[in-house]
Design an enzyme around this catalytic site. Structure first.
Site, PDB file in Angstrom:
ATOM      1  N   HIS A  92      55.251 104.924 -22.529  1.00  0.00           N
ATOM      2  CA  HIS A  92      54.611 105.115 -21.229  1.00  0.00           C
ATOM      3  C   HIS A  92      55.681 105.671 -20.291  1.00  0.00           C
ATOM      4  O   HIS A  92      56.700 105.017 -20.057  1.00  0.00           O
ATOM      5  CB  HIS A  92      54.034 103.785 -20.711  1.00  0.00           C
ATOM      6  N   GLU A  95      57.379 103.612 -17.627  1.00  0.00           N
ATOM      7  CA  GLU A  95      58.029 102.358 -18.021  1.00  0.00           C
ATOM      8  C   GLU A  95      59.398 102.712 -18.575  1.00  0.00           C
ATOM      9  O   GLU A  95      59.538 103.081 -19.752  1.00  0.00           O
ATOM     10  CB  GLU A  95      57.167 101.612 -19.046  1.00  0.00           C
ATOM     11  N   HIS A 225      58.426  98.548 -23.762  1.00  0.00           N
ATOM     12  CA  HIS A 225      57.571  98.826 -22.598  1.00  0.00           C
ATOM     13  C   HIS A 225      58.032  98.028 -21.386  1.00  0.00           C
ATOM     14  O   HIS A 225      59.042  97.336 -21.433  1.00  0.00           O
ATOM     15  CB  HIS A 225      56.122  98.455 -22.925  1.00  0.00           C
ATOM     16  N   GLU A 315      57.775  93.915 -23.956  1.00  0.00           N
ATOM     17  CA  GLU A 315      57.590  94.152 -22.523  1.00  0.00           C
ATOM     18  C   GLU A 315      58.828  93.573 -21.861  1.00  0.00           C
ATOM     19  O   GLU A 315      59.114  92.389 -21.993  1.00  0.00           O
ATOM     20  CB  GLU A 315      56.333  93.432 -22.024  1.00  0.00           C
TER      21      GLU A 315
HETATM   22 ZN    ZN Z   1      53.546 100.305 -21.661  1.00  0.00          ZN
END
Ligand code: ZN
Length: 453
Positions: A92, A95, A225, A315
């Site tokens: 992404h 990110e 991410h 994450e």
């Molecule tokens: Zn992401």
């Protein structure tokens, strides 16, 4: 303690204050636009030319190369029994912490190797490490331009997708539906077939990554991410379409192993394991993907269902585009976790599959009783099967050969080596199809766990 600050963040703040007034080294803790990213990777290669290689896996929609830095004692070469590992960042585009951490990690591996750090030297000698700091360089440039325009930047989604605004983590072929059908019908449990014309149905970045997976026999991977702080493991997609959208745990056949892999990261991270972050709570800093929220066509499940690779999704920060001043603290918080997770690639069992003349057999299936997910040997005949410590019955099969079964005990330390020597099938039975869709005699069914955790 300052409200909202964890000890490591405060430590990083103090470190930052101490460093004020001292000249920072140029590559340290800055965001890297595309050209700077490329320069940083080439700089690592020129610092460590004998243990690194920079290569491109293809181009983004706008034509930017997707560069990978490989770190290995034998760059460009797969050595049998040496596992392949990958880190992927910035899928992404907005990110960005993973991108910066992976650049720093590449520099760190090079510097520590040169400094004679035994742990890092052993990793470099025993592993082929591939680092893709940005899978979505086009989206990154969109996000970075927005951030430059001022502090009122509110683009939580700006730059998430690629230049065509396609979310790459919803862009992989969906193999889960087929897997869930095969679970009920004793069908294939690994390397599921891609749909026809799949190449026309995915974005250039996704295409490049799938071809990459086809060309390297990756064993373990993580996809970095931001927007939360948690280690997320398969499956991402719920088993029951009627309750998709609700939180339902979707256990993979390797659920216990994936939990251990996720914990290897969360507990080696300075604060992830504590669970409270960004206003969410995740027990031990880990979550099953579908039990958080169900997601289709993600990269993590695709790795597991199409290749031998086990991937989790990390994450890493509440703020998707943290200020450069936050990067030193994030690096210190993640450094040990990035190394510890990489070391997980050396657990379980590995070995060679040979015929009776000691020729390697590629694409042989290695089945572990009790785990309904086989792995296959690579073109050099070597296989890698991550496993928790325990005693296992392992069966290897290949078309035209008799199956071979052995019992093996796996300890907590490095992988147990277990080689197979397959005898050819007696001539008259050669035509019996035993490869695809076979009923796996040695496997037991994993119960469907559809309740919330
Ligand atoms: Zn992401």
């Amino acid at each position: 303690m300052v409200r909202g600050w964890t000890t490591p963040q405060l430590g990083a703040l103090l470190l930052g204050l101490l460093l004020l007034g001292t000249p920072a080294s140029p590559s340290d803790f800055q965001h890297h636009r595309y050209d700077e990213l490329v320069r940083a990777l080439l700089a690592v290669h020129s610092q460590c030319p004998y243990i690194s290689r920079v290569y491109s896996i293809g181009r983004s929609a706008e034509g930017r190369h997707l560069y990978v830095l490989e770190v290995s004692d034998n760059p460009g070469v797969h050595e049998p029994l040496e596992p392949e590992f990958k880190y992927v960042g910035n899928m992404h585009g907005n990110e960005v912490l993973g991108r910066e951490l992976l650049i720093k990690f590449a520099e760190f591996l090079c510097e520590e190797y040169r400094a004679g750090n035994h742990r890092i030297m052993q990793l470099v000698h025993d592993t082929r490490i591939h680092i893709l700091p940005s899978m979505n360089p086009d989206g990154y440039e969109v996000a970075a331009r927005q951030v430059q325009e001022g502090p009122e930047f509110n683009g939580y989604l700006v730059g998430r997708g690629n230049s065509r605004e396609i979310d790459l983590n919803r862009n992989f072929p969906d193999l889960n539906a087929l897997m869930y059908y095969y679970e009920k019908t004793n069908g294939r449990n690994h390397h599921l077939p891609l749909p026809d014309n799949w190449e026309q149905q995915v974005e250039p970045e996704t295409l490049a990554v799938i071809k990459w997976m086809q060309n390297y026999n990756f064993v373990l991977s993580a996809n970095l991410h931001g927007g939360a702080v948690v280690a997320n493991y398969p499956f991402d997609k719920s088993r029951d379409p009627r309750i998709r959208g609700r939180t339902t745990y979707a256990a993979s056949p390797d659920d216990k192993l994936f939990k251990k892999l996720a914990k290897a990261y969360s507990y080696a991270h300075s604060w992830m394991y504590k669970g409270w972050n960004c206003g969410d709570y995740f027990d031990e800093g880990i979550t099953n993907g579908a039990s958080w929220y169900s997601l289709s066509k993600g990269m993590q499940d695709f790795n597991y269902l199409y290749t031998n690779c086990f991937e989790i999704t990390l994450e890493l920060s509440c703020n998707k585009f943290p200020p450069a001043s936050a990067l030193p603290g994030e690096w210190l918080g993640n450094r040990e976790a990035l190394v510890s997770y990489l070391e997980q690639v050396h657990h379980g069992i590995k070995g060679m599959v040979y015929d009776e003349n000691n020729n390697p057999i590629g694409d042989a299936e290695v089945s572990v009783s009790g785990v309904n997910h086989d792995v296959t040997s690579g073109v050099d005949g070597d296989y890698f099967r991550l496993l928790l410590p325990g005693t296992y019955t392992v069966t290897t099969t290949a078309p035209g050969y008799l199956p071979s079964t052995t019992t093996v005990t796996v300890g907590p330390a490095e992988a147990t080596q277990l080689h197979f020597y397959l005898k050819p099938l007696p001539k008259q039975t050669l035509n019996i199809k035993q490869h695809h869709g076979k009923k796996n005699l040695s496997s037991t069914k994993v119960p469907l766990n559809l309740g919330p955790r």
